[in-house]
Design a protein around this motif. Sequence first.
Motif, PDB file in Angstrom:
ATOM      1  N   TRP A 541       0.818  -1.217   0.000  1.00 30.22           N
ATOM      2  CA  TRP A 541       0.000   0.000   0.000  1.00 30.22           C
ATOM      3  C   TRP A 541       0.852   1.268   0.000  1.00 30.22           C
ATOM      4  CZ3 TRP A 541      -4.569   0.418  -1.730  1.00 30.22           C
ATOM      5  CH2 TRP A 541      -5.395   1.517  -1.421  1.00 30.22           C
ATOM      6  N   GLU A 542       2.173   1.105  -0.007  1.00 30.62           N
ATOM      7  CA  GLU A 542       3.027   2.304  -0.114  1.00 30.62           C
ATOM      8  C   GLU A 542       2.862   2.965  -1.473  1.00 30.62           C
ATOM      9  OE1 GLU A 542       6.907   1.241   2.569  1.00 30.62           O
ATOM     10  OE2 GLU A 542       6.502   0.068   0.790  1.00 30.62           O
ATOM     11  N   GLN A 543       2.394   2.210  -2.448  1.00 33.02           N
ATOM     12  CA  GLN A 543       2.238   2.757  -3.804  1.00 33.02           C
ATOM     13  C   GLN A 543       0.864   3.407  -3.930  1.00 33.02           C
ATOM     14  OE1 GLN A 543       3.983  -0.542  -6.610  1.00 33.02           O
ATOM     15  NE2 GLN A 543       2.888  -1.575  -4.981  1.00 33.02           N
ATOM     16  N   ASP A 544       0.838   4.680  -4.272  1.00 30.75           N
ATOM     17  CA  ASP A 544      -0.450   5.388  -4.389  1.00 30.75           C
ATOM     18  C   ASP A 544      -1.397   4.698  -5.371  1.00 30.75           C
ATOM     19  OD1 ASP A 544       0.378   7.253  -2.628  1.00 30.75           O
ATOM     20  OD2 ASP A 544       0.355   8.959  -4.026  1.00 30.75           O
ATOM     21  N   LYS A 545      -0.837   4.333  -6.526  1.00 26.98           N
ATOM     22  CA  LYS A 545      -1.706   3.821  -7.588  1.00 26.98           C
ATOM     23  C   LYS A 545      -2.194   2.389  -7.310  1.00 26.98           C
ATOM     24  CE  LYS A 545      -2.447   7.343 -10.110  1.00 26.98           C
ATOM     25  NZ  LYS A 545      -1.965   7.642 -11.438  1.00 26.98           N
ATOM     26  N   ALA A 546      -1.761   1.806  -6.174  1.00 23.44           N
ATOM     27  CA  ALA A 546      -2.350   0.529  -5.759  1.00 23.44           C
ATOM     28  C   ALA A 546      -3.865   0.674  -5.663  1.00 23.44           C
ATOM     29  CB  ALA A 546      -1.765   0.098  -4.412  1.00 23.44           C
ATOM     30  N   THR A 597      -3.393  -4.454 -15.244  1.00 25.78           N
ATOM     31  CA  THR A 597      -3.556  -3.215 -14.472  1.00 25.78           C
ATOM     32  C   THR A 597      -2.240  -2.786 -13.823  1.00 25.78           C
ATOM     33  OG1 THR A 597      -4.428  -4.581 -12.686  1.00 25.78           O
ATOM     34  CG2 THR A 597      -6.025  -3.393 -14.005  1.00 25.78           C
ATOM     35  N   ALA A 598      -1.388  -3.747 -13.472  1.00 30.28           N
ATOM     36  CA  ALA A 598      -0.088  -3.395 -12.888  1.00 30.28           C
ATOM     37  C   ALA A 598       0.730  -2.577 -13.883  1.00 30.28           C
ATOM     38  CB  ALA A 598       0.665  -4.647 -12.474  1.00 30.28           C
ATOM     39  N   LEU A 599       0.681  -3.012 -15.142  1.00 31.49           N
ATOM     40  CA  LEU A 599       1.400  -2.269 -16.186  1.00 31.49           C
ATOM     41  C   LEU A 599       0.776  -0.903 -16.406  1.00 31.49           C
ATOM     42  CD1 LEU A 599       2.177  -4.904 -18.969  1.00 31.49           C
ATOM     43  CD2 LEU A 599       3.811  -3.516 -17.679  1.00 31.49           C
ATOM     44  N   LYS A 600      -0.566  -0.889 -16.442  1.00 33.65           N
ATOM     45  CA  LYS A 600      -1.290   0.346 -16.728  1.00 33.65           C
ATOM     46  C   LYS A 600      -0.991   1.420 -15.688  1.00 33.65           C
ATOM     47  CE  LYS A 600      -6.144   1.827 -17.210  1.00 33.65           C
ATOM     48  NZ  LYS A 600      -7.535   1.315 -17.164  1.00 33.65           N
ATOM     49  N   TYR A 601      -0.925   1.042 -14.421  1.00 37.69           N
ATOM     50  CA  TYR A 601      -0.765   2.030 -13.348  1.00 37.69           C
ATOM     51  C   TYR A 601       0.642   2.085 -12.760  1.00 37.69           C
ATOM     52  CZ  TYR A 601      -5.818   2.370 -13.598  1.00 37.69           C
ATOM     53  OH  TYR A 601      -7.097   2.574 -14.031  1.00 37.69           O
ATOM     54  N   GLY A 602       1.514   1.208 -13.251  1.00 37.83           N
ATOM     55  CA  GLY A 602       2.873   1.229 -12.719  1.00 37.83           C
ATOM     56  C   GLY A 602       2.951   0.754 -11.277  1.00 37.83           C
ATOM     57  N   VAL A 603       2.287  -0.358 -10.998  1.00 34.55           N
ATOM     58  CA  VAL A 603       2.250  -0.877  -9.630  1.00 34.55           C
ATOM     59  C   VAL A 603       2.916  -2.244  -9.608  1.00 34.55           C
ATOM     60  CG1 VAL A 603       0.667  -1.754  -7.852  1.00 34.55           C
ATOM     61  CG2 VAL A 603       0.215   0.440  -8.973  1.00 34.55           C
TER      62      VAL A 603
END
Length: 878
Positions: A541-546, A597-603
């Motif tokens: 959850w440190e990643q905003d775009k999560a 979605t990981a690729l799309k948002y960089g997560v």
Amino acid sequence: MSPFSSIKLFYLLLLSLLPFIGFSYTHDVETRGNQVILTGEYKPNIPTPADILGYHIGERFADYRNLERYIMAVADVSDRVVIHEYGSSYQHRPLRVLYISTPENIRNLERIKQDNVSLTDPRTISDPRAEEIIESIPAILWLAYNVHGNEASGTEAALLTIYHLAASEDTELLAALENIVIVLDPLVNPDGRERYVHYINDMSQRNPNPDPQSIEHFETWPRGRSNHYFFDLNRDWAWLTQKETRQRVDLYRQIMPHVYVDYHEMGRESTYFFFPATPPIHPNYPEGVKEWGIIFGNGNAAMLDRYGVPYYTGEVFDLFYPGYGDSWPTFNGAIGMTYEQSGGSTGRAYKRKDQHILTLAERVHNHFLTGLSTIHTVQKNRAELLRYFYSFWKDSISEMPDEIKSVLIKKGSDPNRTNDLINVLLQHGIEVHELTTDKNIRQVTHYFSDQPENHSFPAGTYVINFNQPKSRLAKTLLEPHTELPDTFFFDITAWSLPAAYNTEAYTAQSYITADVRKITEPLQSMGSVSGYASYAYVISWEQDKAASVLWETLKNDYSAVFAMRSFVTQGREFPPGSIIYFTRMNAASLHDDLQRTALKYGVDVYATNTGLSEDGIDLGSNWVRPIIKPKIAITTDRPVIPGEYGELWFLFDEVYGIPFTPLRTEQLRNLDLSRYNVLILPSDGSGQGYRTTLDSNTVESIRQWVQRGGVLITIGGASQFATKENSGLTSVSSSATGNNNDSGDVDKERRERLMRMGFFERQEYLQRERIAGALFRVNFDNSHPLGFGYGQTITILKRGSQTLQLSDRGYNVGIFADQGPQSGYASKYLVEKVQNTAYLIDFPVGDGRIVMFSDNPHFRMFWHGLTKMFLNATLFLH
Ligand SMILES: [Zn+2]
């Protein structure tokens, strides 16, 4: 003598010389009733506005379609005008500028722009070559109209100015065009202006109604000032949150004008304002800025004197906040200025208190005149303006007399958020490097600390040196503190971008030039799934775009849980708030959907094949909670402040892609709240708006909805509404007393002083007694779900003096630290009121909760560091 009065004196002296430097015209402009009429010699083949629109400028407000029709018609036949489409608004209206000059300059436009831009990097051009360019190219003057949509005389003045510049045979004007390329943006904010014009045309009678009480002078919510998302585009230049701004800045950097004029309107009872600006002037500007303000002011004064137009200078409008259409160009080597005509959001005629009838025609007339006088001032000072421009860039690369030579920003636990910050700097044209190796640097200071230390930075740490052409802008946006005079500020007084993005940043006393690589392309967000999981996928959850990834999977009916405590799996620590998808609970398509979605948002998503953790809780622990899909509603329309709603609209719509339903506040009593599990009340300012809009039955139905498990999130004024003094939804007190043992004495002393103050002294004292926007440290409980993804302190931007007292029934998740602002101006008296009050409260009511923010966490959407805290409130409290 204050610097201000010496400017004024200099200015008055120059004014007395005006008869000797006045203008001579072979054309003229006048107002006849509701029309602005130009007389003089004009080329017959250029259509007048009346030819195309069917009425004279001043008689009606031109909508976007008519503006488009007119500029196309002129560009079709004029060899002085070319149109360039530089982008589009959120509502898909093309954004266009007109280049206007002599046919020869228009033919050479590309070369002129290139030569001019080459002056902005004195490291790559010799002085003799620069002098050659300065001698040979025209000055570039940018005239920008109607950044505030309802200050609607701007675009009308633009139409008249376009005709005049394209058609006039006036010899002085023709001589000026040989020396000037004019970049004319007739409508910076088409969506906002169209909203206004639609309203005023709807409400207008056959003849203008000057009665100040007429409905046409009372624009309805949300008014036309802002853009589609209700953002003030004249506050966005530094943060680049809106696409209109980003496209304009891209264009700006290809042109780099020497003068930029931003046309506005102000109160109807006022007169006309032009530069010089009033202090505070930002200390990172070169000295010349003030003198140029006076030179242009003199030109405008001479013009308005000739026509008997009342005006003022050196009051109200300062040059401090860097996100304006005057200050940002000034940080980019131009003389950026604001011109203000009285009359914003006013119909075609308005009877003022002095009995004067202010007409649209008069407003256009005055803006037209200052356009002409500005052109004349540029013409007279062409070479000097270019010399100032070149020296601006030259001085910026030489050493500035400041201890801070560079800033270092670590990538941190959410590299994509840091990337976003770096990308904003790159869009401004600020040079950024990164360390190619781990490096120990001596005498660096952590932001908001006073203690220099030796610190080691990992490879990849970003470096911004303040000996580059854009160092003035870079320093202004990045430095932790700005030297502040004790005065009245028109806008916020602190903004430090590394703090706004919640990054770990340091200032250094040296330029960092060894072991660095220049970043040449915008940074891309990178994301991945670490493998195919047989047991579970985990997202930190440190990643905003999560939050965006989570939303997309919830939308596709995957089930997810979140961890209340940290755990270690696959050798990696996952902090509280981390998201877990058990493969057994989800369809087999989960892997592919996560990958996409990981690729799309960089997560980054991690696969694990066991629920047994190496440390901390196991994945199936009792400290793991289900995530309920948020069904979000947000109140809007009166009494909500349009921008406060607009920021949330933008946050969900554009930043995170999470849907919500906007609800009209005054209809709440008839609406079925059970369709939602999150209800957000944006600020109305003070809470009084909600108090008069929502009756006791509606408040009771909100209370019952919360008791049944709803999450009510209140911000700013809405939190005041939720206090025991107002709606009584919570037992939290808004009272500004009682938080400080000395406050009784402090209040008494203040009262005693106020009672004995003189007229101006008292007004000035009260003007300064505010928090116009300063950075405060908040101690933060990151064990609470609202604090997941954060450290134990955060820096927030506080505006205004409203407070929430600590709650004995609720969780005080964020508490203002016992200290003054970390950066920016706040009166001592108010600082004492704010210390030890609550920033964020989680107040349980039945099965639900009320989450109260004392201040807006996403003011103007540039304070990116706090958005996740806000999302925590929508996701983790069910
Ligand atoms: Zn304005």
